[in-house]
Design a protein around this motif. Structure first.
Motif, PDB file in Angstrom:
ATOM      1  N   VAL A 145      38.507  32.767  47.184  1.00  0.00           N
ATOM      2  CA  VAL A 145      39.106  33.043  45.883  1.00  0.00           C
ATOM      3  C   VAL A 145      39.234  34.555  45.749  1.00  0.00           C
ATOM      4  O   VAL A 145      38.289  35.292  46.012  1.00  0.00           O
ATOM      5  CB  VAL A 145      38.233  32.487  44.733  1.00  0.00           C
ATOM      6  CG1 VAL A 145      38.828  32.827  43.383  1.00  0.00           C
ATOM      7  CG2 VAL A 145      38.045  30.984  44.883  1.00  0.00           C
ATOM      8  N   PHE A 146      40.407  34.997  45.346  1.00  0.00           N
ATOM      9  CA  PHE A 146      40.647  36.415  45.125  1.00  0.00           C
ATOM     10  C   PHE A 146      40.564  36.719  43.638  1.00  0.00           C
ATOM     11  O   PHE A 146      40.889  35.882  42.805  1.00  0.00           O
ATOM     12  CB  PHE A 146      42.029  36.832  45.637  1.00  0.00           C
ATOM     13  CG  PHE A 146      42.163  36.815  47.130  1.00  0.00           C
ATOM     14  CD1 PHE A 146      41.119  37.171  47.960  1.00  0.00           C
ATOM     15  CD2 PHE A 146      43.362  36.464  47.719  1.00  0.00           C
ATOM     16  CE1 PHE A 146      41.250  37.174  49.336  1.00  0.00           C
ATOM     17  CE2 PHE A 146      43.513  36.469  49.094  1.00  0.00           C
ATOM     18  CZ  PHE A 146      42.456  36.827  49.911  1.00  0.00           C
ATOM     19  N   GLU A 147      40.143  37.952  43.337  1.00  0.00           N
ATOM     20  CA  GLU A 147      40.131  38.424  41.961  1.00  0.00           C
ATOM     21  C   GLU A 147      40.636  39.862  41.947  1.00  0.00           C
ATOM     22  O   GLU A 147      40.480  40.591  42.924  1.00  0.00           O
ATOM     23  CB  GLU A 147      38.739  38.330  41.366  1.00  0.00           C
ATOM     24  CG  GLU A 147      37.715  39.234  42.029  1.00  0.00           C
ATOM     25  CD  GLU A 147      36.331  39.077  41.434  1.00  0.00           C
ATOM     26  OE1 GLU A 147      36.174  38.379  40.428  1.00  0.00           O
ATOM     27  OE2 GLU A 147      35.389  39.661  41.998  1.00  0.00           O
ATOM     28  N   GLU A 148      41.251  40.225  40.830  1.00  0.00           N
ATOM     29  CA  GLU A 148      41.763  41.582  40.697  1.00  0.00           C
ATOM     30  C   GLU A 148      40.784  42.390  39.861  1.00  0.00           C
ATOM     31  O   GLU A 148      40.361  41.961  38.791  1.00  0.00           O
ATOM     32  CB  GLU A 148      43.136  41.563  40.035  1.00  0.00           C
ATOM     33  CG  GLU A 148      43.845  42.889  40.109  1.00  0.00           C
ATOM     34  CD  GLU A 148      45.282  42.801  39.640  1.00  0.00           C
ATOM     35  OE1 GLU A 148      45.801  43.850  39.225  1.00  0.00           O
ATOM     36  OE2 GLU A 148      45.871  41.711  39.667  1.00  0.00           O
ATOM     37  N   ARG A 149      40.389  43.559  40.397  1.00  0.00           N
ATOM     38  CA  ARG A 149      39.502  44.482  39.690  1.00  0.00           C
ATOM     39  C   ARG A 149      40.054  45.893  39.861  1.00  0.00           C
ATOM     40  O   ARG A 149      40.294  46.323  40.982  1.00  0.00           O
ATOM     41  CB  ARG A 149      38.084  44.445  40.277  1.00  0.00           C
ATOM     42  CG  ARG A 149      37.297  43.238  39.891  1.00  0.00           C
ATOM     43  CD  ARG A 149      35.870  43.362  40.378  1.00  0.00           C
ATOM     44  NE  ARG A 149      35.767  42.646  41.656  1.00  0.00           N
ATOM     45  CZ  ARG A 149      34.970  42.978  42.654  1.00  0.00           C
ATOM     46  NH1 ARG A 149      34.194  44.039  42.572  1.00  0.00           N
ATOM     47  NH2 ARG A 149      34.932  42.275  43.752  1.00  0.00           N
ATOM     48  N   ASP A 150      40.255  46.571  38.773  1.00  0.00           N
ATOM     49  CA  ASP A 150      40.734  47.957  38.795  1.00  0.00           C
ATOM     50  C   ASP A 150      42.020  48.110  39.607  1.00  0.00           C
ATOM     51  O   ASP A 150      42.184  49.077  40.348  1.00  0.00           O
ATOM     52  CB  ASP A 150      39.651  48.893  39.366  1.00  0.00           C
ATOM     53  CG  ASP A 150      38.360  48.834  38.563  1.00  0.00           C
ATOM     54  OD1 ASP A 150      38.460  48.703  37.324  1.00  0.00           O
ATOM     55  OD2 ASP A 150      37.277  48.912  39.161  1.00  0.00           O
ATOM     56  N   GLY A 151      42.893  47.133  39.530  1.00  0.00           N
ATOM     57  CA  GLY A 151      44.166  47.196  40.225  1.00  0.00           C
ATOM     58  C   GLY A 151      44.087  46.868  41.706  1.00  0.00           C
ATOM     59  O   GLY A 151      45.090  46.941  42.413  1.00  0.00           O
ATOM     60  N   LEU A 152      42.910  46.504  42.204  1.00  0.00           N
ATOM     61  CA  LEU A 152      42.739  46.136  43.608  1.00  0.00           C
ATOM     62  C   LEU A 152      42.331  44.672  43.700  1.00  0.00           C
ATOM     63  O   LEU A 152      41.775  44.104  42.757  1.00  0.00           O
ATOM     64  CB  LEU A 152      41.677  47.018  44.263  1.00  0.00           C
ATOM     65  CG  LEU A 152      41.983  48.520  44.291  1.00  0.00           C
ATOM     66  CD1 LEU A 152      40.776  49.291  44.795  1.00  0.00           C
ATOM     67  CD2 LEU A 152      43.206  48.800  45.148  1.00  0.00           C
TER      68      LEU A 152
END
Length: 168
Positions: A87-94
């Motif tokens: 599972v991917f998540e977006e944090r601080d634009g990354l």
């Protein structure tokens, strides 16, 4: 196969598989702290593809349909648990891969299944051939998993197009 005792070769390959599984778990846990990149998605299958050089050795070869079957089993059956745990998540634009508590258990379960299947398959093919078959199975599994990761990553990474507003 020279002077190598087949039972020592079997024990060595099993211990090697356990070591590799533990290394993958360790690397995966560390990787979750760094952003995912296209390079990080594609390097494992590209690096693994060099293993096809083993088929230069005649003792490793087997019929094509065995190879296709092993690849498809890896692609359709063994890749599924890895895909479900990614599972991917977006944090601080990354984009980051979330740590999955089930990943280590999935990988160890796949290793257990591989070991049991290895015992069965070694009754019918030589140890080098079974090594080649399991390599192709693992390549199919990893390639499908990484294609899945690539699709998920690009869906998240591509800039979102603005929704056109009706004129008038």
């Amino acid at each position: 196969m020279g002077n190598i005792n087949p039972s020592l070769l079997h024990v060595g390959s099993t211990l090697g598989a356990v070591f590799m599984a533990l290394m993958v778990i360790f690397i995966r846990l560390k990787a979750s702290a760094r952003p995912v990149t296209l390079r990080k998605i594609w390097i494992p299958p590209l690096g693994m593809s060099t293993g096809f050089a083993m088929f230069v050795v005649p003792e490793v070869r087997f019929p094509w349909w065995w190879a296709v079957t092993a690849f498809l089993i890896g692609w359709f059956i063994f890749a599924y648990p890895l895909m479900r745990s990614t599972v991917f998540e977006e944090r601080d634009g990354l984009i980051y891969a979330q740590r999955s508590k089930s990943f280590a258990f999935i990988l160890l379960g796949l290793l257990l299944i591989r070991t049991v299947l290895h015992e069965f398959i070694n009754r019918y093919v030589s140890i080098p051939q079974s090594g080649g078959l399991f390599f192709i199975l693992a390549f199919g599994m990893i390639l499908h998993w990484r294609v899945y990761m690539y699709k998920r990553y690009t869906r998240m990474a591509l800039p979102k197009a603005p929704i056109p507003q009706p004129r008038g």
